[in-house]
Design a protein around this motif. Structure first.
Motif, PDB file in Angstrom:
ATOM      1  N   VAL A  61       0.343 -22.776  58.654  1.00 49.29           N
ATOM      2  CA  VAL A  61       0.180 -21.362  59.004  1.00 49.29           C
ATOM      3  C   VAL A  61       1.050 -21.059  60.215  1.00 49.29           C
ATOM      4  O   VAL A  61       0.979 -21.739  61.246  1.00 49.29           O
ATOM      5  CB  VAL A  61      -1.296 -21.029  59.295  1.00 49.29           C
ATOM      6  CG1 VAL A  61      -1.431 -19.570  59.735  1.00 49.29           C
ATOM      7  CG2 VAL A  61      -2.153 -21.285  58.069  1.00 49.29           C
ATOM      8  N   GLY A  62       1.928 -20.063  60.106  1.00 54.48           N
ATOM      9  CA  GLY A  62       2.814 -19.675  61.204  1.00 54.48           C
ATOM     10  C   GLY A  62       2.575 -18.248  61.645  1.00 54.48           C
ATOM     11  O   GLY A  62       1.575 -17.609  61.278  1.00 54.48           O
ATOM     12  N   LYS A  63       3.484 -17.726  62.488  1.00 56.28           N
ATOM     13  CA  LYS A  63       3.385 -16.365  63.029  1.00 56.28           C
ATOM     14  C   LYS A  63       4.429 -15.478  62.378  1.00 56.28           C
ATOM     15  O   LYS A  63       5.496 -15.938  61.968  1.00 56.28           O
ATOM     16  CB  LYS A  63       3.595 -16.361  64.550  1.00 56.28           C
ATOM     17  CG  LYS A  63       2.591 -17.153  65.354  1.00 56.28           C
ATOM     18  CD  LYS A  63       2.894 -17.015  66.834  1.00 56.28           C
ATOM     19  CE  LYS A  63       1.933 -17.831  67.687  1.00 56.28           C
ATOM     20  NZ  LYS A  63       2.213 -19.285  67.563  1.00 56.28           N
ATOM     21  N   GLY A  64       4.097 -14.212  62.302  1.00 56.66           N
ATOM     22  CA  GLY A  64       5.035 -13.235  61.780  1.00 56.66           C
ATOM     23  C   GLY A  64       4.781 -11.885  62.413  1.00 56.66           C
ATOM     24  O   GLY A  64       3.653 -11.568  62.818  1.00 56.66           O
ATOM     25  N   TYR A  65       5.820 -11.074  62.530  1.00 56.99           N
ATOM     26  CA  TYR A  65       5.707  -9.736  63.113  1.00 56.99           C
ATOM     27  C   TYR A  65       5.997  -8.727  62.012  1.00 56.99           C
ATOM     28  O   TYR A  65       7.034  -8.796  61.349  1.00 56.99           O
ATOM     29  CB  TYR A  65       6.687  -9.558  64.270  1.00 56.99           C
ATOM     30  CG  TYR A  65       6.556  -8.227  64.986  1.00 56.99           C
ATOM     31  CD1 TYR A  65       5.632  -8.069  66.026  1.00 56.99           C
ATOM     32  CD2 TYR A  65       7.346  -7.137  64.615  1.00 56.99           C
ATOM     33  CE1 TYR A  65       5.508  -6.856  66.676  1.00 56.99           C
ATOM     34  CE2 TYR A  65       7.206  -5.916  65.262  1.00 56.99           C
ATOM     35  CZ  TYR A  65       6.294  -5.780  66.282  1.00 56.99           C
ATOM     36  OH  TYR A  65       6.160  -4.572  66.927  1.00 56.99           O
ATOM     37  N   GLN A  66       5.042  -7.784  61.811  1.00 59.37           N
ATOM     38  CA  GLN A  66       5.203  -6.779  60.778  1.00 59.37           C
ATOM     39  C   GLN A  66       5.936  -5.585  61.344  1.00 59.37           C
ATOM     40  O   GLN A  66       5.452  -4.908  62.266  1.00 59.37           O
ATOM     41  CB  GLN A  66       3.832  -6.352  60.225  1.00 59.37           C
ATOM     42  CG  GLN A  66       3.924  -5.443  59.008  1.00 59.37           C
ATOM     43  CD  GLN A  66       2.560  -5.205  58.375  1.00 59.37           C
ATOM     44  OE1 GLN A  66       1.538  -5.661  58.904  1.00 59.37           O
ATOM     45  NE2 GLN A  66       2.534  -4.497  57.251  1.00 59.37           N
ATOM     46  N   ALA A  67       7.130  -5.324  60.828  1.00 57.32           N
ATOM     47  CA  ALA A  67       7.953  -4.224  61.300  1.00 57.32           C
ATOM     48  C   ALA A  67       7.428  -2.893  60.767  1.00 57.32           C
ATOM     49  O   ALA A  67       6.455  -2.838  59.998  1.00 57.32           O
ATOM     50  CB  ALA A  67       9.403  -4.441  60.867  1.00 57.32           C
ATOM     51  N   ALA A  68       8.088  -1.802  61.202  1.00 59.62           N
ATOM     52  CA  ALA A  68       7.647  -0.463  60.818  1.00 59.62           C
ATOM     53  C   ALA A  68       7.719  -0.250  59.313  1.00 59.62           C
ATOM     54  O   ALA A  68       6.937   0.529  58.745  1.00 59.62           O
ATOM     55  CB  ALA A  68       8.469   0.589  61.553  1.00 59.62           C
ATOM     56  N   ASP A  69       8.660  -0.899  58.636  1.00 60.27           N
ATOM     57  CA  ASP A  69       8.794  -0.741  57.188  1.00 60.27           C
ATOM     58  C   ASP A  69       8.013  -1.789  56.417  1.00 60.27           C
ATOM     59  O   ASP A  69       8.302  -2.058  55.250  1.00 60.27           O
ATOM     60  CB  ASP A  69      10.272  -0.794  56.792  1.00 60.27           C
ATOM     61  CG  ASP A  69      10.934  -2.099  57.206  1.00 60.27           C
ATOM     62  OD1 ASP A  69      10.269  -2.904  57.915  1.00 60.27           O
ATOM     63  OD2 ASP A  69      12.106  -2.324  56.836  1.00 60.27           O
ATOM     64  N   ASP A  70       7.025  -2.407  57.080  1.00 64.60           N
ATOM     65  CA  ASP A  70       6.140  -3.417  56.491  1.00 64.60           C
ATOM     66  C   ASP A  70       6.839  -4.736  56.204  1.00 64.60           C
ATOM     67  O   ASP A  70       6.274  -5.614  55.535  1.00 64.60           O
ATOM     68  CB  ASP A  70       5.470  -2.907  55.210  1.00 64.60           C
ATOM     69  CG  ASP A  70       4.493  -1.760  55.486  1.00 64.60           C
ATOM     70  OD1 ASP A  70       4.008  -1.662  56.638  1.00 64.60           O
ATOM     71  OD2 ASP A  70       4.222  -0.965  54.567  1.00 64.60           O
ATOM     72  N   THR A  71       8.052  -4.881  56.683  1.00 64.25           N
ATOM     73  CA  THR A  71       8.748  -6.152  56.533  1.00 64.25           C
ATOM     74  C   THR A  71       8.165  -7.168  57.510  1.00 64.25           C
ATOM     75  O   THR A  71       7.948  -6.861  58.688  1.00 64.25           O
ATOM     76  CB  THR A  71      10.260  -5.982  56.793  1.00 64.25           C
ATOM     77  OG1 THR A  71      10.784  -5.008  55.875  1.00 64.25           O
ATOM     78  CG2 THR A  71      10.999  -7.304  56.621  1.00 64.25           C
ATOM     79  N   ILE A  72       7.907  -8.396  57.039  1.00 63.68           N
ATOM     80  CA  ILE A  72       7.368  -9.457  57.874  1.00 63.68           C
ATOM     81  C   ILE A  72       8.532 -10.288  58.411  1.00 63.68           C
ATOM     82  O   ILE A  72       9.317 -10.871  57.642  1.00 63.68           O
ATOM     83  CB  ILE A  72       6.400 -10.343  57.091  1.00 63.68           C
ATOM     84  CG1 ILE A  72       5.266  -9.503  56.481  1.00 63.68           C
ATOM     85  CG2 ILE A  72       5.832 -11.437  58.005  1.00 63.68           C
ATOM     86  CD1 ILE A  72       4.377  -8.825  57.486  1.00 63.68           C
ATOM     87  N   VAL A  73       8.629 -10.347  59.735  1.00 60.90           N
ATOM     88  CA  VAL A  73       9.671 -11.128  60.391  1.00 60.90           C
ATOM     89  C   VAL A  73       9.048 -12.408  60.933  1.00 60.90           C
ATOM     90  O   VAL A  73       8.168 -12.351  61.799  1.00 60.90           O
ATOM     91  CB  VAL A  73      10.324 -10.330  61.528  1.00 60.90           C
ATOM     92  CG1 VAL A  73      11.415 -11.164  62.209  1.00 60.90           C
ATOM     93  CG2 VAL A  73      10.885  -9.023  61.017  1.00 60.90           C
ATOM     94  N   PRO A  74       9.439 -13.583  60.450  1.00 63.42           N
ATOM     95  CA  PRO A  74       8.879 -14.832  60.959  1.00 63.42           C
ATOM     96  C   PRO A  74       9.259 -15.069  62.422  1.00 63.42           C
ATOM     97  O   PRO A  74      10.404 -14.870  62.817  1.00 63.42           O
ATOM     98  CB  PRO A  74       9.489 -15.899  60.048  1.00 63.42           C
ATOM     99  CG  PRO A  74       9.951 -15.156  58.838  1.00 63.42           C
ATOM    100  CD  PRO A  74      10.358 -13.804  59.317  1.00 63.42           C
ATOM    101  N   ILE A  75       8.255 -15.488  63.233  1.00 70.44           N
ATOM    102  CA  ILE A  75       8.463 -15.800  64.646  1.00 70.44           C
ATOM    103  C   ILE A  75       7.912 -17.193  64.897  1.00 70.44           C
ATOM    104  O   ILE A  75       6.738 -17.466  64.589  1.00 70.44           O
ATOM    105  CB  ILE A  75       7.758 -14.781  65.573  1.00 70.44           C
ATOM    106  CG1 ILE A  75       8.252 -13.366  65.296  1.00 70.44           C
ATOM    107  CG2 ILE A  75       7.961 -15.155  67.034  1.00 70.44           C
ATOM    108  CD1 ILE A  75       9.696 -13.113  65.646  1.00 70.44           C
ATOM    109  N   THR A  76       8.732 -18.059  65.479  1.00 74.04           N
ATOM    110  CA  THR A  76       8.305 -19.430  65.759  1.00 74.04           C
ATOM    111  C   THR A  76       8.008 -19.595  67.249  1.00 74.04           C
ATOM    112  O   THR A  76       8.373 -18.737  68.076  1.00 74.04           O
ATOM    113  CB  THR A  76       9.382 -20.429  65.339  1.00 74.04           C
ATOM    114  OG1 THR A  76      10.555 -20.219  66.154  1.00 74.04           O
ATOM    115  CG2 THR A  76       9.761 -20.260  63.860  1.00 74.04           C
TER     116      THR A  76
END
Length: 365
Positions: A61-76
């Protein structure tokens, strides 16, 4: 204790290595698990990937940031460690202010800071003593658990305590809940409220405990033993008071009685405070009947007492008359007694003579 964050305090040109420990314990609070109400089976939550529908183990299980357009950006974690923030491993002190300048609404979590190493002991103690002597707190910024936050440092029991603070824009306005209409507070009402505050006394922390947790533990113990939990004690229901002044005065009296100071009235006249409490309408008739019975019973008792005292007085008077008559008879017994005795002997001799005459006549015949 296990440290949750290691870094340093930047105090001007002085750097103080510290370890951070959690200052609070939440495991003592009541915690429930979810079960299936039908059969009592434990309900578990599984981490399932929405793409393949497979369960994901914790280590994947990792981290992700949900952008305004609902795109999930992986963050390590490596991405976060490379952020150009000086507060990532350093708590930077920005200012020293009075503790009363910090709104308690901003307080978030509490930690203890301890010196990390022998070399850090002296500068640590210097900052602690300076905060205590000046009666101030230090405000700074620090990055913990993947986010930057405000922090407040203060001296506490020989150590330095750190409280993370919410940002000012995270505090909501109270305008929506404050009274919109103008309320007039009289001077005597304010005085009584302040008197009540003083009457409640100091806070004894040894008497503070979690009643809810104890009640739940007793409930669980009773169920394990196959018994029924004890019936809850009914909370005392106070009388309905519609007068604010009466409520304040009665509260002050109750607070003083609980502290063993006696139940004097808080205002100038105790009777007025007692009359201010309102008796419910349903119980007024009962109170009046009880008062009438009490009054009639008291009148009957008084009448009986009067009759008893009157008869006792008459008996006493007759006793006195008899006693005085006896005394007079005894006093006159010198001459009157002799005359009575002489008459009695004369009557006896006359009777004897009559009897002798009758006997002689019968013999001659």
């Amino acid at each position: 204790m296990r440290s949750v964050w290691n870094g340093s305090i930047s105090f001007g040109l002085v750097s103080i290595p510290v370890k951070t420990y959690s200052a609070t314990e939440r495991t003592a609070s009541v915690s429930f698990v979810r079960i299936h109400a039908k059969d009592g089976g434990r309900i578990h939550y599984r981490k399932v990937c929405e793409l393949d529908g497979e369960e994901v183990p914790t280590e994947e299980v990792g981290k992700g940031y949900q952008a305004a357009d609902d795109t999930i950006v992986p963050i390590t974690d490596e991405d976060l460690a490379k952020l150009p923030l000086p507060t990532t491993k350093t708590l930077t002190i920005l200012a020293f202010v009075g503790a009363d300048e910090i709104d308690p609404l901003q307080l978030d979590k509490s930690y203890f800071l301890g010196p990390n190493g022998v070399a850090a002991t002296k500068p640590y103690a210097l900052l602690r003593d300076a905060l205590e002597h000046q009666e101030k707190v230090a405000i700074g910024k620090v990055a913990m658990h993947g986010r930057e936050t405000l922090a407040m440092l203060r001296a506490h029991d020989g150590a330095i305590a750190m409280h993370t603070l919410l940002w000012p824009d995270q505090i909501r306005s109270a305008n929506a809940v404050a009274p919109s209409e103008k309320v007039e507070i009289r001077e005597n009402e304010l005085t009584l409220a302040e008197t009540l505050m003083d009457s409640l006394g100091d806070l004894d922390e040894s008497e503070l405990h979690d009643d809810y947790r104890e009640a739940v533990e007793e409930l669980v113990t009773a169920k394990l033993e196959g018994g029924e939990p004890a019936a809850p004690r009914a909370a005392p229901r106070g009388g309905k008071v519609i007068d604010l002044m009466a409520a304040l005065e009665n509260s002050v009296r109750a607070a003083r009685e609980s502290r063993g100071e006696g139940g004097g009235a808080a205002g100038e006249d105790a009777d007025e405070a007692d009359q201010a409490s309102v008796t419910p309408i349903g119980s007024r008739k009962t109170a009046k009947k009880a008062a009438a019975k009490t009054a009639s019973g008291g009148g009957a008792k008084k009448a009986a007492a009067r009759k008893t005292s009157g008869s006792a007085a008459k008996k006493s008077a007759s006793g006195k008359t008899a006693a005085s008559g006896g005394k007079k008879t005894a006093a006159g017994g010198g001459s009157g007694g002799k005359k009575t005795a002489a008459k009695s002997s004369a009557a006896k001799s006359t009777a004897k003579k009559s009897a002798a005459k009758k006997t002689g006549r019968r013999a001659s015949a």
